[in-house]
Design an enzyme around this catalytic site. Structure first.
Site, PDB file in Angstrom:
ATOM      1  N   LYS A  35       0.853  -1.194   0.000  1.00 51.23           N
ATOM      2  CA  LYS A  35       0.000   0.000   0.000  1.00 51.23           C
ATOM      3  C   LYS A  35       0.886   1.241   0.000  1.00 51.23           C
ATOM      4  O   LYS A  35       1.900   1.285   0.713  1.00 51.23           O
ATOM      5  CB  LYS A  35      -0.897  -0.031   1.240  1.00 51.23           C
ATOM      6  CG  LYS A  35      -1.894   1.117   1.347  1.00 51.23           C
ATOM      7  CD  LYS A  35      -2.781   0.953   2.583  1.00 51.23           C
ATOM      8  CE  LYS A  35      -3.830   2.040   2.704  1.00 51.23           C
ATOM      9  NZ  LYS A  35      -4.666   1.863   3.918  1.00 51.23           N
ATOM     10  N   SER A 110      -9.634   1.806   2.942  1.00 54.49           N
ATOM     11  CA  SER A 110      -8.770   2.563   2.063  1.00 54.49           C
ATOM     12  C   SER A 110      -7.706   1.731   1.344  1.00 54.49           C
ATOM     13  O   SER A 110      -7.130   2.192   0.365  1.00 54.49           O
ATOM     14  CB  SER A 110      -8.047   3.669   2.848  1.00 54.49           C
ATOM     15  OG  SER A 110      -7.226   3.102   3.854  1.00 54.49           O
ATOM     16  N   SER A 134      -9.683  -0.462   7.308  1.00 56.09           N
ATOM     17  CA  SER A 134      -9.150  -0.382   5.944  1.00 56.09           C
ATOM     18  C   SER A 134      -8.387  -1.583   5.433  1.00 56.09           C
ATOM     19  O   SER A 134      -8.030  -1.601   4.252  1.00 56.09           O
ATOM     20  CB  SER A 134      -8.263   0.848   5.810  1.00 56.09           C
ATOM     21  OG  SER A 134      -9.062   1.962   5.578  1.00 56.09           O
TER      22      SER A 134
HETATM   23  N1  GLN Z   1     -13.138   3.975   6.290  1.00 56.79           N
HETATM   24  C1  GLN Z   1     -12.492   4.464   7.465  1.00 56.79           C
HETATM   25  C2  GLN Z   1     -12.158   5.922   7.305  1.00 56.79           C
HETATM   26  O1  GLN Z   1     -12.509   6.448   6.328  1.00 56.79           O
HETATM   27  C3  GLN Z   1     -11.307   3.650   7.814  1.00 56.79           C
HETATM   28  C4  GLN Z   1     -10.056   4.071   7.147  1.00 56.79           C
HETATM   29  C5  GLN Z   1      -8.873   3.276   7.569  1.00 56.79           C
HETATM   30  O2  GLN Z   1      -8.970   2.269   8.269  1.00 56.79           O
HETATM   31  N2  GLN Z   1      -7.717   3.770   7.180  1.00 56.79           N
HETATM   32  O3  GLN Z   1     -11.549   6.525   8.137  1.00 56.79           O
END
Ligand code: GLN
Length: 436
Positions: A35, A110, A134
């Site tokens: 990532k 994400s 995420s």
């Molecule tokens: N969807 C969550 C957010 O928008 C989680 C994001 C994450 O775990 N980096 O913050």
């Protein structure tokens, strides 16, 4: 996002040489996609943001250094929501990532690029980061395995910080055994991260017994509520039955503060993000806007140009909840509720070894469907963000598909440093599904 073909070939040749010389390492020659939020020496690390255009990492994150020592080959970087803020990867400032099971659908986020690469069969394994879901949610959307380890299990050194008290790095793989192998290679205390924990690292693969005899698994009623898609609920309940057949005792547990998790998460995560992202100012990293008349003007212009809409929304929200006059009402209250959520899990784990839930209330949805409704998107984190707030671990394992062929994910939540337990549950379930 970016491919390091020459670098990967050089690393692969090195691995071949070592193999020919009889050297052994757990990941020798295994390609891993990373990532774009983790620093890998000599590779760009954009975090999906224009503000980091031109930045090249001068060092390896500890998780990367450990994988490198175990022989892994770093092929390239995967797309993500800008600074890991989002649940669909649509917040990337670079490109759209599609779900390999339906190209009109989001891959989740994400870590959507990592999930799509593994779920689509173009990567053997990938790394993601998980602040509120995420790793687990995109793994679930793309039909692969994803593990968010306990806070402190893997060093965060070299992971670009979003919300430091919630962030964890974790593996995304085709099966549970691969996740166990990657976790084992990355886990452990690190002098470069004072929040990493000095606890011995088990041989996780040794926990994969293939059965669930003697285990008690909890079902929290608060995770089977209105708003969960009936197909998702049916698939998860069928997985629970399968776990019963594999020898587990199933019992109801209660996590009564679940309903406050989203509000709490979005107060704490944005507060921490507003502080962490202050470092991107056009001086130290990446791009700088032209035409600034003095340093303050230059900071403002660089940040206005470099950050996307969602990142700005969160910096503003986080600055607000930390501001004098509002700090007690929002941030401090958020911290108190966070403790209550943690206590819920502590109590539940007095009566069970792991907890079974859906990863997400729905399967993947269409690109564009929720991007203009941030609140709707935030609600998708309701079953994953609780685990980051409490600090324990959670595993996503595929558990069937919807009638339209989209993957559904089962979440196995474990106590602090209960990775061996959740991997054992996920593996036994996955293997019995594969055999049936
Ligand atoms: N969807 C969550 C957010 O928008 C989680 C994001 C994450 O775990 N980096 O913050």
């Amino acid at each position: 996002m970016s491919l390091d073909a020459d670098g990967a070939l050089a690393q692969a040749e090195e691995a071949d040489r070592k193999r020919a010389a009889g050297e052994e390492a757990s990941l020798l020659g295994i390609p891993v996609a990373i990532k774009d939020v983790l620093n890998v020496t000599g590779q760009p690390c954009t975090c999906g943001s224009q503000i980091l255009q031109g930045y090249v990492a001068p060092y390896d994150a500890t998780a990367i250094a450990k994988l490198r020592a175990a022989g892994a080959v770093f092929v390239g970087r995967t797309n993500m929501d800008e600074f890991a803020m989002g649940g669909t990867t649509e917040n990337s400032s670079f490109q759209v990532t599609r779900n390999p099971h339906d190209l009109d659908c989001v891959p989740g986020g994400s870590s959507g690029g990592s999930a799509a690469a593994v779920g689509g069969g173009i990567a053997l394994a990938a790394l993601g980061s998980d602040t509120g879901g995420s790793i687990r949610q995109p793994a679930s959307f793309c039909g692969c395995v994803g593990l968010k380890p306990t806070y402190g299990r893997i060093s965060r050194y070299g992971l670009t910080a979003f919300a430091s008290s919630l962030d964890q790095i974790g593996p995304m793989t085709h099966d549970v055994r691969d996740a166990a192998i990657l976790l084992e290679a990355m886990a452990g205390v690190d002098p470069m991260d004072s929040t990493s924990v000095d606890q011995s690292v088990p041989v996780y693969t040794a926990a994969l017994s293939g059965d669930l005899k003697g285990m008690t698994l909890g079902l929290p009623q608060e995770y089977f509520v209105e708003g969960v898609d009936p197909e998702v609920e049916a698939a998860v309940r069928a997985a629970v039955e399968r776990c019963r057949e594999l020898g587990a005792e199933i019992r109801e547990v209660s996590l009564p503060h679940t309903e406050y998790a989203i509000a709490t998460y979005y107060v704490i995560a944005t507060a921490e993000a507003s502080a962490n992202l202050a470092r991107f100012d056009g001086v130290r990293y990446g791009s700088r806007a032209e035409g600034g008349t003095d340093p303050i003007d230059m900071y403002g212009k660089t940040r206005a140009q470099g950050f996307g809409e969602e990142v700005k929304r969160r910096i503003i929200l986080g600055t607000y909840v930390l501001s004098s006059g509002y700090h007690d009402a929002y941030y401090l209250t958020g911290q108190k509720v966070r403790t209550l959520i943690r206590c819920d899990f502590e109590q539940a784990f007095e009566t069970c070894d792991a907890i079974l839930t859906p990863v997400s209330p729905t399967a993947a949805y269409k690109i564009g469907e929720k991007i203009n409704d941030p609140l709707q998107m935030y609600l998708g984190d309701m079953f994953t963000a609780t685990v980051n707030l409490a600090g324990n671990c959670g595993l996503a394992v595929p558990c069937g598909k919807t009638s339209t062929g989209l993957p559904i994910g089962l979440q196995v939540i474990g106590p602090d440093f209960g990775e061996a337990q959740v991997l054992r549950v996920g593996h036994a379930y996955e293997q019995s599904e594969a055999a049936s």
